[in-house]
Design a protein around this motif. Sequence first.
Motif, PDB file in Angstrom:
ATOM      1  N   ARG A 131     -12.313   9.131   2.463  1.00  0.00           N
ATOM      2  CA  ARG A 131     -11.754  10.097   3.618  1.00  0.00           C
ATOM      3  C   ARG A 131     -12.819  10.209   4.320  1.00  0.00           C
ATOM      4  O   ARG A 131     -12.848  10.906   4.101  1.00  0.00           O
ATOM      5  CB  ARG A 131      -9.979  11.000   3.693  1.00  0.00           C
ATOM      6  N   PHE A 164     -12.458   1.467   3.068  1.00  0.00           N
ATOM      7  CA  PHE A 164     -11.987   0.949   1.408  1.00  0.00           C
ATOM      8  C   PHE A 164     -13.085   0.035   1.202  1.00  0.00           C
ATOM      9  O   PHE A 164     -13.377  -1.207   2.281  1.00  0.00           O
ATOM     10  CB  PHE A 164     -10.350   0.297   1.632  1.00  0.00           C
ATOM     11  N   ALA A 203      -2.695   7.358   0.727  1.00  0.00           N
ATOM     12  CA  ALA A 203      -3.135   7.810  -0.534  1.00  0.00           C
ATOM     13  C   ALA A 203      -4.191   6.988  -1.392  1.00  0.00           C
ATOM     14  O   ALA A 203      -5.137   7.457  -2.248  1.00  0.00           O
ATOM     15  CB  ALA A 203      -3.558   8.921  -1.129  1.00  0.00           C
ATOM     16  N   GLU A 204      -3.812   5.675  -1.730  1.00  0.00           N
ATOM     17  CA  GLU A 204      -3.960   4.967  -2.697  1.00  0.00           C
ATOM     18  C   GLU A 204      -4.384   2.968  -1.529  1.00  0.00           C
ATOM     19  O   GLU A 204      -4.224   3.237  -0.212  1.00  0.00           O
ATOM     20  CB  GLU A 204      -3.043   3.873  -3.625  1.00  0.00           C
ATOM     21  N   GLY A 205      -5.118   2.360  -2.722  1.00  0.00           N
ATOM     22  CA  GLY A 205      -5.682   1.713  -1.912  1.00  0.00           C
ATOM     23  C   GLY A 205      -4.471   0.356  -2.016  1.00  0.00           C
ATOM     24  O   GLY A 205      -3.938   0.274  -2.470  1.00  0.00           O
ATOM     25  N   PHE A 223      -9.072  -4.041  -4.132  1.00  0.00           N
ATOM     26  CA  PHE A 223      -9.245  -2.464  -3.682  1.00  0.00           C
ATOM     27  C   PHE A 223      -9.410  -1.439  -4.376  1.00  0.00           C
ATOM     28  O   PHE A 223      -9.098  -0.965  -5.200  1.00  0.00           O
ATOM     29  CB  PHE A 223      -8.254  -2.458  -1.726  1.00  0.00           C
ATOM     30  N   GLY A 224     -10.259  -0.429  -4.381  1.00  0.00           N
ATOM     31  CA  GLY A 224     -10.662   0.974  -4.957  1.00  0.00           C
ATOM     32  C   GLY A 224      -9.724   1.812  -3.522  1.00  0.00           C
ATOM     33  O   GLY A 224      -8.732   1.314  -2.694  1.00  0.00           O
ATOM     34  N   ASP A 225     -10.120   3.071  -4.139  1.00  0.00           N
ATOM     35  CA  ASP A 225      -8.695   3.450  -3.694  1.00  0.00           C
ATOM     36  C   ASP A 225      -8.919   4.429  -1.463  1.00  0.00           C
ATOM     37  O   ASP A 225      -8.463   5.291  -1.786  1.00  0.00           O
ATOM     38  CB  ASP A 225      -9.063   4.854  -4.158  1.00  0.00           C
ATOM     39  N   GLY A 226     -10.116   4.110  -1.691  1.00  0.00           N
ATOM     40  CA  GLY A 226     -10.322   4.697  -0.076  1.00  0.00           C
ATOM     41  C   GLY A 226     -11.118   5.903   0.151  1.00  0.00           C
ATOM     42  O   GLY A 226     -11.495   6.571  -1.537  1.00  0.00           O
ATOM     43  N   ARG A 258     -14.523  10.580  -2.874  1.00  0.00           N
ATOM     44  CA  ARG A 258     -13.525  10.638  -2.094  1.00  0.00           C
ATOM     45  C   ARG A 258     -12.793  10.751  -0.663  1.00  0.00           C
ATOM     46  O   ARG A 258     -12.150  10.690  -0.093  1.00  0.00           O
ATOM     47  CB  ARG A 258     -12.211  10.894  -2.807  1.00  0.00           C
ATOM     48  N   LYS A 304       0.912  -0.894  -0.212  1.00  0.00           N
ATOM     49  CA  LYS A 304       0.176  -0.151   0.290  1.00  0.00           C
ATOM     50  C   LYS A 304       1.122   1.410  -0.169  1.00  0.00           C
ATOM     51  O   LYS A 304       1.736   1.443   0.731  1.00  0.00           O
ATOM     52  CB  LYS A 304      -1.217  -0.193   1.677  1.00  0.00           C
ATOM     53  N   GLN A 346     -14.894   4.014  -5.869  1.00  0.00           N
ATOM     54  CA  GLN A 346     -15.650   4.594  -4.343  1.00  0.00           C
ATOM     55  C   GLN A 346     -16.033   6.012  -4.152  1.00  0.00           C
ATOM     56  O   GLN A 346     -14.659   7.008  -4.854  1.00  0.00           O
ATOM     57  CB  GLN A 346     -14.690   4.510  -2.857  1.00  0.00           C
TER      58      GLN A 346
END
Lengths: 116, 112
Positions: free
Chosen positions: B108, B90, A41-43, B103-106, B9, A38, B6
């Motif tokens: 926050r 996530f 700021a990325e999955g 996974f996606g990038d999340g 963001r 990881k 997602q």
Amino acid sequence: DQQVKQNSPSLSVQEGRISILNCDYTNSMFDYFLWYKKYPAEGPTFLISISSIKDKNEDGRFTVFLNKSAKHLSLHIVPSQPGDSAVYFCAASARVSGGGADGLTFGKGTHLIIQP
Amino acid sequence: DAGITQSPRHKVTETGTPVTLRCHQTENHRYMYWYRQDPGHGLRLIHYSYGVKDTDKGEVSDGYSVSRSKTEDFLLTLESATSSQTSVYFCATSLGGDQPQHFGDGTRLSIL
């Protein structure tokens, strides 16, 4: 109670050398293990996995070793490159008893730093 | 990765307000998951889905609900957000079997 443990929060390795990241687990029902990488700021990105019927799986520079009797697995990266600097997560699932849904249990991660 | 998007963001909201996070996938994967990541905890499973309208609870499901009315969308709802739900969320998808989760990038999420 942590079922997947990564006891080294950080690890520093010189470029070109071997990086070894360790992971221990306590749940004997776990039968599938994965490593994710990881960046900030990325999955998480999938790296490599191993089933409990094997003790080694290799993919390019990445090799995962599983020692079921010790409930221990490790990820070897050879040779280490600057782009390998990231947080590495060990994850496990109980695929057979979990009915195939594969919810993962993660360790807290190890921050790998590759020094030039 | 695996066509996972997602939205939003980033989100800042107040305690007590409802919040819905969306996960959209284009890979036609059967399984979808929501995790949260907090300092000192790695990622923890909130809820997962094994098909349209089929969902189940994960390790940290209290205060969260999910819905999946279409294969491609998995929604996570905080009915009344609390500060303890400030986290990075996530989404992941999987074909199941020997295939890993992607996974996606999340998202926050900050709850003030």
